[in-house]
Design a protein around this motif. Structure first.
Motif, PDB file in Angstrom:
ATOM      1  N   ALA A 183       0.867  -1.171   0.000  1.00 24.44           N
ATOM      2  CA  ALA A 183       0.000   0.000   0.000  1.00 24.44           C
ATOM      3  C   ALA A 183       0.905   1.223   0.000  1.00 24.44           C
ATOM      4  CB  ALA A 183      -0.909   0.001   1.220  1.00 24.44           C
ATOM      5  N   LYS A 184       0.673   2.114  -0.941  1.00 21.85           N
ATOM      6  CA  LYS A 184       1.471   3.333  -1.022  1.00 21.85           C
ATOM      7  C   LYS A 184       0.707   4.451  -0.329  1.00 21.85           C
ATOM      8  CE  LYS A 184       3.938   2.077  -5.138  1.00 21.85           C
ATOM      9  NZ  LYS A 184       4.195   2.331  -6.540  1.00 21.85           N
ATOM     10  N   ALA A 185       1.430   5.192   0.504  1.00 21.75           N
ATOM     11  CA  ALA A 185       0.806   6.277   1.267  1.00 21.75           C
ATOM     12  C   ALA A 185       1.682   7.512   1.186  1.00 21.75           C
ATOM     13  CB  ALA A 185       0.611   5.856   2.716  1.00 21.75           C
ATOM     14  N   GLU A 186       1.046   8.661   1.273  1.00 24.21           N
ATOM     15  CA  GLU A 186       1.737   9.937   1.266  1.00 24.21           C
ATOM     16  C   GLU A 186       1.667  10.535   2.668  1.00 24.21           C
ATOM     17  OE1 GLU A 186       1.265  14.388  -0.656  1.00 24.21           O
ATOM     18  OE2 GLU A 186      -0.090  12.794  -1.252  1.00 24.21           O
ATOM     19  N   ILE A 187       2.780  11.057   3.145  1.00 22.76           N
ATOM     20  CA  ILE A 187       2.811  11.686   4.464  1.00 22.76           C
ATOM     21  C   ILE A 187       2.167  13.062   4.347  1.00 22.76           C
ATOM     22  CG2 ILE A 187       4.271  12.606   6.298  1.00 22.76           C
ATOM     23  CD1 ILE A 187       6.281  10.413   5.674  1.00 22.76           C
ATOM     24  N   VAL A 188       1.106  13.283   5.115  1.00 21.23           N
ATOM     25  CA  VAL A 188       0.409  14.564   5.108  1.00 21.23           C
ATOM     26  C   VAL A 188       1.014  15.493   6.151  1.00 21.23           C
ATOM     27  CG1 VAL A 188      -1.819  15.684   5.476  1.00 21.23           C
ATOM     28  CG2 VAL A 188      -1.710  13.480   4.301  1.00 21.23           C
ATOM     29  N   ALA A 189       1.269  14.981   7.356  1.00 23.02           N
ATOM     30  CA  ALA A 189       1.802  15.820   8.424  1.00 23.02           C
ATOM     31  C   ALA A 189       2.496  14.972   9.471  1.00 23.02           C
ATOM     32  CB  ALA A 189       0.683  16.622   9.078  1.00 23.02           C
ATOM     33  N   GLN A 190       3.424  15.598  10.180  1.00 24.14           N
ATOM     34  CA  GLN A 190       4.054  15.015  11.359  1.00 24.14           C
ATOM     35  C   GLN A 190       3.582  15.867  12.536  1.00 24.14           C
ATOM     36  OE1 GLN A 190       5.775  12.306  11.208  1.00 24.14           O
ATOM     37  NE2 GLN A 190       7.072  12.252   9.395  1.00 24.14           N
TER      38      GLN A 190
END
Length: 97
Positions: free
Chosen positions: A54-61
């Protein structure tokens, strides 16, 4: 279509365009990460998850809500108050390949 992924010692049910909050992952906002898939379901039928990612994009830390730790022993005048905020990563699921 949905998948069950594992990260940070926990399992999450995800579908494309879902947003999940997980334990801290290395990376900056905008980076992509790949998650291990345990199970895939499509049209109500379960499939083997061999080689599927599953590919995911980091939105926020960010940090989570504050958890208060309060210790007390009766009749000994012992009180300790402490707080903790867990580091978290917000992910947006891009695709399940």
């Amino acid at each position: 279509m949905f998948a069950v992924v594992r990260t940070g010692g926990k399992q999450y049910r995800v579908a494309p365009d879902d947003r999940i909050t997980v334990e801290r992952l290395p990376g900056e906002a905008g980076d992509t990460v790949s998650l291990d898939v345990l199970l895939v379901a499509e049209n109500g039928a379960l499939k083997a998850a061999d080689g599927i990612k599953a590919k995911a994009e980091i939105v926020a830390q960010n940090k989570g809500e504050k958890v208060i730790i309060f210790k007390k022993r009766r009749r000994h005048n012992y009180r300790r108050k402490n707080g903790h905020r867990q580091l978290q990563t917000v992910l947006r699921i891009v695709s399940i390949d």
